[in-house]
Design a protein around this motif. Structure first.
Motif, PDB file in Angstrom:
ATOM      1  N   LEU A  43     -52.041  88.112-108.383  1.00 47.23           N
ATOM      2  CA  LEU A  43     -51.451  86.843-108.806  1.00 47.23           C
ATOM      3  C   LEU A  43     -51.328  86.779-110.326  1.00 47.23           C
ATOM      4  O   LEU A  43     -50.385  86.188-110.860  1.00 47.23           O
ATOM      5  N   GLY A  44     -52.270  87.383-111.040  1.00 53.68           N
ATOM      6  CA  GLY A  44     -52.172  87.453-112.500  1.00 53.68           C
ATOM      7  C   GLY A  44     -50.975  88.276-112.931  1.00 53.68           C
ATOM      8  O   GLY A  44     -50.235  87.887-113.850  1.00 53.68           O
ATOM      9  N   ILE A  45     -50.760  89.409-112.272  1.00 55.93           N
ATOM     10  CA  ILE A  45     -49.599  90.247-112.580  1.00 55.93           C
ATOM     11  C   ILE A  45     -48.311  89.496-112.263  1.00 55.93           C
ATOM     12  O   ILE A  45     -47.328  89.567-113.009  1.00 55.93           O
ATOM     13  N   ALA A  46     -48.315  88.741-111.167  1.00 50.93           N
ATOM     14  CA  ALA A  46     -47.132  87.951-110.805  1.00 50.93           C
ATOM     15  C   ALA A  46     -46.851  86.887-111.854  1.00 50.93           C
ATOM     16  O   ALA A  46     -45.685  86.620-112.194  1.00 50.93           O
TER      17      ALA A  46
ATOM     18  N   THR B 106     -45.277  88.552-114.825  1.00 48.69           N
ATOM     19  CA  THR B 106     -43.905  88.927-114.490  1.00 48.69           C
ATOM     20  C   THR B 106     -42.984  87.710-114.514  1.00 48.69           C
ATOM     21  O   THR B 106     -41.847  87.785-114.987  1.00 48.69           O
ATOM     22  N   ALA B 107     -43.473  86.576-114.021  1.00 48.95           N
ATOM     23  CA  ALA B 107     -42.673  85.344-114.048  1.00 48.95           C
ATOM     24  C   ALA B 107     -42.478  84.872-115.488  1.00 48.95           C
ATOM     25  O   ALA B 107     -41.421  84.338-115.831  1.00 48.95           O
ATOM     26  N   TYR B 108     -43.467  85.057-116.344  1.00 50.50           N
ATOM     27  CA  TYR B 108     -43.354  84.677-117.752  1.00 50.50           C
ATOM     28  C   TYR B 108     -42.244  85.471-118.431  1.00 50.50           C
ATOM     29  O   TYR B 108     -41.591  84.982-119.344  1.00 50.50           O
ATOM     30  N   ARG B 109     -42.017  86.706-117.952  1.00 44.65           N
ATOM     31  CA  ARG B 109     -40.958  87.556-118.519  1.00 44.65           C
ATOM     32  C   ARG B 109     -39.600  87.284-117.875  1.00 44.65           C
ATOM     33  O   ARG B 109     -38.680  88.081-118.019  1.00 44.65           O
ATOM     34  N   LYS B 110     -39.474  86.213-117.148  1.00 46.70           N
ATOM     35  CA  LYS B 110     -38.228  85.749-116.524  1.00 46.70           C
ATOM     36  C   LYS B 110     -37.734  86.683-115.420  1.00 46.70           C
ATOM     37  O   LYS B 110     -36.543  86.798-115.171  1.00 46.70           O
ATOM     38  N   ARG B 111     -38.644  87.358-114.761  1.00 47.54           N
ATOM     39  CA  ARG B 111     -38.294  88.209-113.622  1.00 47.54           C
ATOM     40  C   ARG B 111     -38.857  87.537-112.373  1.00 47.54           C
ATOM     41  O   ARG B 111     -39.823  87.987-111.788  1.00 47.54           O
ATOM     42  N   PHE B 112     -38.221  86.429-111.982  1.00 48.97           N
ATOM     43  CA  PHE B 112     -38.765  85.568-110.940  1.00 48.97           C
ATOM     44  C   PHE B 112     -38.744  86.219-109.552  1.00 48.97           C
ATOM     45  O   PHE B 112     -39.666  86.025-108.769  1.00 48.97           O
TER      46      PHE B 112
ATOM     47  N   ALA C  37     -38.979  89.460-108.816  1.00 50.81           N
ATOM     48  CA  ALA C  37     -40.067  90.441-108.774  1.00 50.81           C
ATOM     49  C   ALA C  37     -41.421  89.737-108.740  1.00 50.81           C
ATOM     50  O   ALA C  37     -42.348  90.173-108.036  1.00 50.81           O
ATOM     51  N   ALA C  38     -41.549  88.630-109.464  1.00 49.74           N
ATOM     52  CA  ALA C  38     -42.809  87.886-109.478  1.00 49.74           C
ATOM     53  C   ALA C  38     -43.118  87.311-108.098  1.00 49.74           C
ATOM     54  O   ALA C  38     -44.273  87.330-107.652  1.00 49.74           O
TER      55      ALA C  38
ATOM     56  N   ARG D 243     -42.132  88.530-105.243  1.00 51.23           N
ATOM     57  CA  ARG D 243     -42.491  89.650-104.371  1.00 51.23           C
ATOM     58  C   ARG D 243     -43.923  90.110-104.637  1.00 51.23           C
ATOM     59  O   ARG D 243     -44.691  90.368-103.710  1.00 51.23           O
ATOM     60  N   ILE D 244     -44.315  90.183-105.892  1.00 50.09           N
ATOM     61  CA  ILE D 244     -45.687  90.577-106.246  1.00 50.09           C
ATOM     62  C   ILE D 244     -46.681  89.543-105.735  1.00 50.09           C
ATOM     63  O   ILE D 244     -47.749  89.890-105.218  1.00 50.09           O
ATOM     64  N   ALA D 245     -46.351  88.267-105.854  1.00 52.59           N
ATOM     65  CA  ALA D 245     -47.242  87.207-105.352  1.00 52.59           C
ATOM     66  C   ALA D 245     -47.404  87.310-103.843  1.00 52.59           C
ATOM     67  O   ALA D 245     -48.499  87.100-103.302  1.00 52.59           O
ATOM     68  N   ALA D 246     -46.323  87.642-103.152  1.00 47.43           N
ATOM     69  CA  ALA D 246     -46.416  87.792-101.689  1.00 47.43           C
ATOM     70  C   ALA D 246     -47.367  88.924-101.318  1.00 47.43           C
ATOM     71  O   ALA D 246     -48.207  88.786-100.429  1.00 47.43           O
ATOM     72  N   TYR D 247     -47.233  90.059-102.016  1.00 51.55           N
ATOM     73  CA  TYR D 247     -48.152  91.171-101.763  1.00 51.55           C
ATOM     74  C   TYR D 247     -49.584  90.796-102.145  1.00 51.55           C
ATOM     75  O   TYR D 247     -50.539  91.219-101.488  1.00 51.55           O
ATOM     76  N   ALA D 248     -49.753  90.024-103.198  1.00 51.20           N
ATOM     77  CA  ALA D 248     -51.093  89.650-103.656  1.00 51.20           C
ATOM     78  C   ALA D 248     -51.781  88.709-102.676  1.00 51.20           C
ATOM     79  O   ALA D 248     -53.012  88.707-102.573  1.00 51.20           O
ATOM     80  N   LEU D 249     -51.031  87.907-101.971  1.00 47.63           N
ATOM     81  CA  LEU D 249     -51.639  86.962-101.025  1.00 47.63           C
ATOM     82  C   LEU D 249     -52.018  87.611 -99.695  1.00 47.63           C
ATOM     83  O   LEU D 249     -52.788  87.031 -98.927  1.00 47.63           O
ATOM     84  N   LEU D 250     -51.518  88.809 -99.419  1.00 47.34           N
ATOM     85  CA  LEU D 250     -51.845  89.476 -98.156  1.00 47.34           C
ATOM     86  C   LEU D 250     -53.344  89.731 -97.963  1.00 47.34           C
ATOM     87  O   LEU D 250     -53.877  89.437 -96.891  1.00 47.34           O
ATOM     88  N   PRO D 251     -54.069  90.282 -98.944  1.00 48.87           N
ATOM     89  CA  PRO D 251     -55.495  90.529 -98.717  1.00 48.87           C
ATOM     90  C   PRO D 251     -56.281  89.249 -98.403  1.00 48.87           C
ATOM     91  O   PRO D 251     -57.154  89.251 -97.511  1.00 48.87           O
ATOM     92  N   VAL D 252     -55.995  88.159 -99.085  1.00 49.45           N
ATOM     93  CA  VAL D 252     -56.703  86.907 -98.820  1.00 49.45           C
ATOM     94  C   VAL D 252     -56.372  86.406 -97.412  1.00 49.45           C
ATOM     95  O   VAL D 252     -57.246  85.930 -96.681  1.00 49.45           O
TER      96      VAL D 252
END
Length: 147
Positions: free
Chosen positions: A15-18, A21-27, A29-30, A32-41
């Protein structure tokens, strides 16, 4: 307990990486990264992680995986042998009967290779024995193209 902690840490890092990534205006990709980050939880919350942890140390589960692997190996082997042998027994019989009648086998049925032809018997097609005859087709093609 340790698996849940590791999954939570991985999710937090993702979620930190997401966020970066969102701060860099790559929404896209952000997201998608958030979706992968929420899978383990999500897996921890549904109990899948606990089940996997108990399965990983179970000899019965590993024996089951071995049996599944053996079954897959048998399926793959029989399929490869069937493809190499020219199809099913029914298809080979139909092709053999069509050759006896002097017909070409139907297009849906596979043609038999040289090993299958020897097992069935001699063919009616004339065979070339002269080496010069083998190159006559090649010479005709070369002459056609002006070579």
């Amino acid at each position: 307990m340790i698996a849940e902690t590791v999954c939570s840490a991985v999710s937090a890092a993702g979620l930190g990486i997401a966020a970066v990534t969102a701060y860099r205006k790559r929404f896209l990709a952000a997201a998608r990264i958030a979706a992968y980050a929420l899978l383990p939880v999500g897996l921890v919350m549904t109990g899948v992680v606990g089940w996997l942890a108990s399965t990983a140390f179970s000899p019965t589960a590993w024996a089951g995986f071995g049996v599944l692997g053996a079954a897959w190996l048998l399926f793959a082997t029989t399929r490869a042998v069937e493809r190499r042998g020219g199809g099913t027994r029914k298809e080979r019989r139909a092709a053999k009967a069509a050759r006896r009648r002097g017909e070409a086998p139907p297009a849906s049925e596979p043609a038999l290779d040289a090993g299958d032809r020897r097992a069935i018997g001699p063919t009616t097609a004339p065979r070339r024995t002269d080496a010069a005859d083998d190159f006559s087709d090649i010479e005709a093609i070369l002459k056609k193209h002006g070579i």
